[in-house]
Design a protein around this motif. Structure first.
Motif, PDB file in Angstrom:
ATOM      1  N   ARG A   1       0.833  -1.206   0.000  1.00  0.00           N
ATOM      2  CA  ARG A   1       0.000   0.000   0.000  1.00  0.00           C
ATOM      3  C   ARG A   1       0.864   1.251   0.000  1.00  0.00           C
ATOM      4  O   ARG A   1       0.529   2.243  -0.637  1.00  0.00           O
ATOM      5  CB  ARG A   1      -0.917  -0.011   1.224  1.00  0.00           C
ATOM      6  N   TYR A   2       1.952   1.233   0.736  1.00  0.00           N
ATOM      7  CA  TYR A   2       2.877   2.363   0.842  1.00  0.00           C
ATOM      8  C   TYR A   2       4.303   1.862   0.742  1.00  0.00           C
ATOM      9  O   TYR A   2       4.593   0.697   1.036  1.00  0.00           O
ATOM     10  CB  TYR A   2       2.728   3.099   2.182  1.00  0.00           C
ATOM     11  N   VAL A   3       5.202   2.780   0.394  1.00  0.00           N
ATOM     12  CA  VAL A   3       6.639   2.518   0.398  1.00  0.00           C
ATOM     13  C   VAL A   3       7.281   3.595   1.254  1.00  0.00           C
ATOM     14  O   VAL A   3       7.158   4.785   0.955  1.00  0.00           O
ATOM     15  CB  VAL A   3       7.226   2.550  -1.032  1.00  0.00           C
ATOM     16  N   ALA A   4       7.942   3.175   2.328  1.00  0.00           N
ATOM     17  CA  ALA A   4       8.689   4.101   3.181  1.00  0.00           C
ATOM     18  C   ALA A   4      10.143   4.059   2.730  1.00  0.00           C
ATOM     19  O   ALA A   4      10.793   3.011   2.813  1.00  0.00           O
ATOM     20  CB  ALA A   4       8.564   3.698   4.648  1.00  0.00           C
ATOM     21  N   ALA A   5      10.636   5.179   2.208  1.00  0.00           N
ATOM     22  CA  ALA A   5      12.005   5.273   1.697  1.00  0.00           C
ATOM     23  C   ALA A   5      12.885   5.979   2.718  1.00  0.00           C
ATOM     24  O   ALA A   5      12.668   7.151   3.017  1.00  0.00           O
ATOM     25  CB  ALA A   5      12.020   6.018   0.370  1.00  0.00           C
ATOM     26  N   PHE A   6      13.873   5.262   3.237  1.00  0.00           N
ATOM     27  CA  PHE A   6      14.824   5.799   4.209  1.00  0.00           C
ATOM     28  C   PHE A   6      15.975   6.410   3.412  1.00  0.00           C
ATOM     29  O   PHE A   6      16.941   5.730   3.082  1.00  0.00           O
ATOM     30  CB  PHE A   6      15.306   4.685   5.134  1.00  0.00           C
ATOM     31  N   VAL A   7      15.850   7.690   3.083  1.00  0.00           N
ATOM     32  CA  VAL A   7      16.753   8.354   2.144  1.00  0.00           C
ATOM     33  C   VAL A   7      17.975   8.925   2.857  1.00  0.00           C
ATOM     34  O   VAL A   7      17.855   9.784   3.723  1.00  0.00           O
ATOM     35  CB  VAL A   7      16.007   9.464   1.371  1.00  0.00           C
ATOM     36  N   THR A   8      19.117   8.415   2.462  1.00  0.00           N
ATOM     37  CA  THR A   8      20.410   8.859   2.985  1.00  0.00           C
ATOM     38  C   THR A   8      21.335   9.092   1.780  1.00  0.00           C
ATOM     39  O   THR A   8      20.963   8.788   0.643  1.00  0.00           O
ATOM     40  CB  THR A   8      21.038   7.771   3.877  1.00  0.00           C
TER      41      THR A   8
ATOM     42  N   PRO B   1       8.738   9.560   2.037  1.00  0.00           N
ATOM     43  CA  PRO B   1      10.172   9.837   2.178  1.00  0.00           C
ATOM     44  C   PRO B   1      10.543  10.148   3.624  1.00  0.00           C
ATOM     45  O   PRO B   1       9.865  10.913   4.308  1.00  0.00           O
ATOM     46  CB  PRO B   1      10.407  11.055   1.296  1.00  0.00           C
ATOM     47  N   ILE B   2      11.626   9.540   4.039  1.00  0.00           N
ATOM     48  CA  ILE B   2      12.176   9.750   5.376  1.00  0.00           C
ATOM     49  C   ILE B   2      13.622  10.172   5.150  1.00  0.00           C
ATOM     50  O   ILE B   2      14.430   9.389   4.657  1.00  0.00           O
ATOM     51  CB  ILE B   2      12.088   8.453   6.207  1.00  0.00           C
ATOM     52  N   TYR B   3      13.933  11.425   5.459  1.00  0.00           N
ATOM     53  CA  TYR B   3      15.233  11.998   5.108  1.00  0.00           C
ATOM     54  C   TYR B   3      16.192  12.012   6.300  1.00  0.00           C
ATOM     55  O   TYR B   3      15.823  12.393   7.408  1.00  0.00           O
ATOM     56  CB  TYR B   3      15.070  13.423   4.602  1.00  0.00           C
ATOM     57  N   PHE B   4      17.450  11.644   5.996  1.00  0.00           N
ATOM     58  CA  PHE B   4      18.532  11.650   6.989  1.00  0.00           C
ATOM     59  C   PHE B   4      19.719  12.430   6.442  1.00  0.00           C
ATOM     60  O   PHE B   4      20.019  12.346   5.252  1.00  0.00           O
ATOM     61  CB  PHE B   4      19.010  10.213   7.257  1.00  0.00           C
ATOM     62  N   GLY B   5      20.408  13.145   7.309  1.00  0.00           N
ATOM     63  CA  GLY B   5      21.674  13.783   6.963  1.00  0.00           C
ATOM     64  C   GLY B   5      21.612  14.768   5.814  1.00  0.00           C
ATOM     65  O   GLY B   5      22.571  14.900   5.069  1.00  0.00           O
TER      66      GLY B   5
ATOM     67  N   ASP C   1       8.305  21.815  -1.922  1.00  0.00           N
ATOM     68  CA  ASP C   1       7.153  22.066  -1.063  1.00  0.00           C
ATOM     69  C   ASP C   1       6.519  20.780  -0.550  1.00  0.00           C
ATOM     70  O   ASP C   1       5.586  20.815   0.250  1.00  0.00           O
ATOM     71  CB  ASP C   1       6.088  22.868  -1.818  1.00  0.00           C
ATOM     72  N   ILE C   2       7.001  19.650  -0.995  1.00  0.00           N
ATOM     73  CA  ILE C   2       6.461  18.359  -0.585  1.00  0.00           C
ATOM     74  C   ILE C   2       6.924  18.048   0.837  1.00  0.00           C
ATOM     75  O   ILE C   2       8.085  18.228   1.183  1.00  0.00           O
ATOM     76  CB  ILE C   2       6.938  17.253  -1.556  1.00  0.00           C
ATOM     77  N   ASN C   3       6.010  17.552   1.631  1.00  0.00           N
ATOM     78  CA  ASN C   3       6.333  17.172   3.008  1.00  0.00           C
ATOM     79  C   ASN C   3       7.063  15.842   3.050  1.00  0.00           C
ATOM     80  O   ASN C   3       6.899  15.013   2.169  1.00  0.00           O
ATOM     81  CB  ASN C   3       5.060  17.079   3.840  1.00  0.00           C
ATOM     82  N   TYR C   4       7.846  15.663   4.094  1.00  0.00           N
ATOM     83  CA  TYR C   4       8.608  14.440   4.309  1.00  0.00           C
ATOM     84  C   TYR C   4       8.834  14.299   5.805  1.00  0.00           C
ATOM     85  O   TYR C   4       8.504  15.199   6.587  1.00  0.00           O
ATOM     86  CB  TYR C   4       9.937  14.491   3.554  1.00  0.00           C
ATOM     87  N   ILE C   5       9.400  13.182   6.213  1.00  0.00           N
ATOM     88  CA  ILE C   5       9.736  12.980   7.621  1.00  0.00           C
ATOM     89  C   ILE C   5      11.217  13.309   7.797  1.00  0.00           C
ATOM     90  O   ILE C   5      12.074  12.592   7.293  1.00  0.00           O
ATOM     91  CB  ILE C   5       9.457  11.530   8.063  1.00  0.00           C
ATOM     92  N   PRO C   6      11.530  14.400   8.501  1.00  0.00           N
ATOM     93  CA  PRO C   6      12.936  14.698   8.806  1.00  0.00           C
ATOM     94  C   PRO C   6      13.348  13.838  10.006  1.00  0.00           C
ATOM     95  O   PRO C   6      12.858  14.036  11.113  1.00  0.00           O
ATOM     96  CB  PRO C   6      12.925  16.183   9.143  1.00  0.00           C
ATOM     97  N   ALA C   7      14.219  12.868   9.797  1.00  0.00           N
ATOM     98  CA  ALA C   7      14.423  11.838  10.811  1.00  0.00           C
ATOM     99  C   ALA C   7      15.731  11.907  11.581  1.00  0.00           C
ATOM    100  O   ALA C   7      15.962  11.060  12.447  1.00  0.00           O
ATOM    101  CB  ALA C   7      14.296  10.470  10.146  1.00  0.00           C
ATOM    102  N   ASP C   8      16.561  12.897  11.329  1.00  0.00           N
ATOM    103  CA  ASP C   8      17.862  12.934  12.008  1.00  0.00           C
ATOM    104  C   ASP C   8      17.758  12.879  13.524  1.00  0.00           C
ATOM    105  O   ASP C   8      18.567  12.234  14.179  1.00  0.00           O
ATOM    106  CB  ASP C   8      18.652  14.184  11.610  1.00  0.00           C
ATOM    107  N   SER C   9      16.789  13.549  14.092  1.00  0.00           N
ATOM    108  CA  SER C   9      16.693  13.596  15.556  1.00  0.00           C
ATOM    109  C   SER C   9      15.619  12.659  16.112  1.00  0.00           C
ATOM    110  O   SER C   9      15.303  12.721  17.299  1.00  0.00           O
ATOM    111  CB  SER C   9      16.408  15.035  16.009  1.00  0.00           C
ATOM    112  N   LEU C  10      15.070  11.793  15.267  1.00  0.00           N
ATOM    113  CA  LEU C  10      14.012  10.887  15.717  1.00  0.00           C
ATOM    114  C   LEU C  10      14.582   9.520  16.108  1.00  0.00           C
ATOM    115  O   LEU C  10      15.529   9.032  15.521  1.00  0.00           O
ATOM    116  CB  LEU C  10      12.975  10.685  14.603  1.00  0.00           C
ATOM    117  N   ARG C  11      13.950   8.929  17.118  1.00  0.00           N
ATOM    118  CA  ARG C  11      14.282   7.557  17.503  1.00  0.00           C
ATOM    119  C   ARG C  11      13.488   6.602  16.609  1.00  0.00           C
ATOM    120  O   ARG C  11      12.517   7.011  15.976  1.00  0.00           O
ATOM    121  CB  ARG C  11      13.934   7.314  18.966  1.00  0.00           C
ATOM    122  N   GLU C  12      13.889   5.344  16.580  1.00  0.00           N
ATOM    123  CA  GLU C  12      13.199   4.352  15.746  1.00  0.00           C
ATOM    124  C   GLU C  12      11.705   4.310  16.035  1.00  0.00           C
ATOM    125  O   GLU C  12      10.888   4.209  15.127  1.00  0.00           O
ATOM    126  CB  GLU C  12      13.794   2.953  15.950  1.00  0.00           C
ATOM    127  N   VAL C  13      11.341   4.384  17.304  1.00  0.00           N
ATOM    128  CA  VAL C  13       9.925   4.302  17.675  1.00  0.00           C
ATOM    129  C   VAL C  13       9.136   5.489  17.113  1.00  0.00           C
ATOM    130  O   VAL C  13       7.982   5.346  16.704  1.00  0.00           O
ATOM    131  CB  VAL C  13       9.749   4.160  19.209  1.00  0.00           C
TER     132      VAL C  13
END
Length: 179
Positions: free
Chosen positions: A101-108, A138-142, A152-164
Motif C-alpha cells: 500500500r505504501y513505500v517508506a524510503a529511508f533516504v540517505t 520519504p524519510i530523510y537523513f543527513g 514544497d512536498i512534506n517528508y519525515i525529517p528523521a535525524d533527531s528521531l528515535r526508531e519508535v
C-alpha cells in the motif's frame, strides 16, 4: 492526500536515472514483467521498506516496531530465502508497485548512490499517476533528499528521531488510509 505535519509526502516526476515512461521505469533499468497487471485483491503488505544496506540495523528495528503494531511489512531480509536466484529488479518492481500500500524510503547519501534504491523510489512514485494517490513516504537523513521532488512536498525529517518515532509516523500515514 498531503499531511502537512511532515508525516506524508505527495509527489510526481522522476528520480535520478529512472523516468516515468509508459508506466514502467525506463532507460538502463531492466524490469521483466513490468507490464503485468496487479494481483487481484488487497495488497500483500501495508508498507514496504526501501533503504540502503548501510541503514539495515535501524530499518530492522523500525520493521519490528511496525509489525508489533499489526502492520504487514515487507523488509527484504525477512524474505532472503525467497529471492535466491531471482531477478531482484523484477521482484522489487512487483512488490513496490503492486503488492504494498505504501513505500517508506529511508533516504540517505548511501540511498541516493544506489541504483536499486532509486529504482524502488521511482517505482513507488509511478503509482501516483496510476492510483491518483501518493504511496511514497520519504524519510530523510543527513540532509539527503530525493532529487526532482518538489521542495514544497512534506517528508519525515528523521535525524533527531528515535526508531519508535519513525515507526509511529509511518504507522500514522498507513492507518490514515483506513479512515
Amino acid at each position: 492526500m498531503i499531511y502537512n505535519s511532515g508525516n506524508y509526502v505527495s509527489n510526481t516526476g522522476t528520480i535520478g536515472r529512472v523516468t516515468q515512461q509508459q508506466g514502467a521505469p525506463a532507460q538502463s533499468i531492466p524490469v521483466p514483467g513490468a507490464g503485468a497487471a496487479p494481483p487481484a485483491g488487497e495488497a500483500r503488505y501495508d508498507v514496504a521498506l526501501s533503504y540502503a544496506g548501510e541503514q539495515e540495523r535501524l530499518v530492522s528495528r523500525v520493521a519490528k516496531l511496525l509489525e508489533a503494531e499489526g502492520l504487514r511489512v515487507f523488509f527484504a531480509p525477512y524474505r532472503d530465502d525467497v529471492f535466491i536466484g531471482e531477478d531482484m529488479y523484477a521482484r522489487f518492481y512487483q512488490i513496490y508497485r503492486y503488492q504494498s500500500r505504501y513505500v517508506a524510503a529511508f533516504v540517505t547519501a548511501d540511498y541516493l548512490r544506489k541504483e536499486i534504491t532509486m529504482h524502488e523510489a521511482a517505482t513507488a512514485m509511478l503509482r501516483r499517476r496510476d492510483e491518483g494517490r501518493s504511496c511514497l513516504i520519504p524519510i530523510y537523513f543527513g540532509g539527503a533528499s530525493l532529487p526532482n521532488l518538489d521542495p514544497d512536498i512534506n517528508y519525515i525529517p528523521a535525524d533527531s528521531l528515535r526508531e519508535v518515532e519513525i515507526a509511529d509516523k509511518i504507522r500514522s500515514v498507513v492507518r490514515s488510509l483506513d479512515r
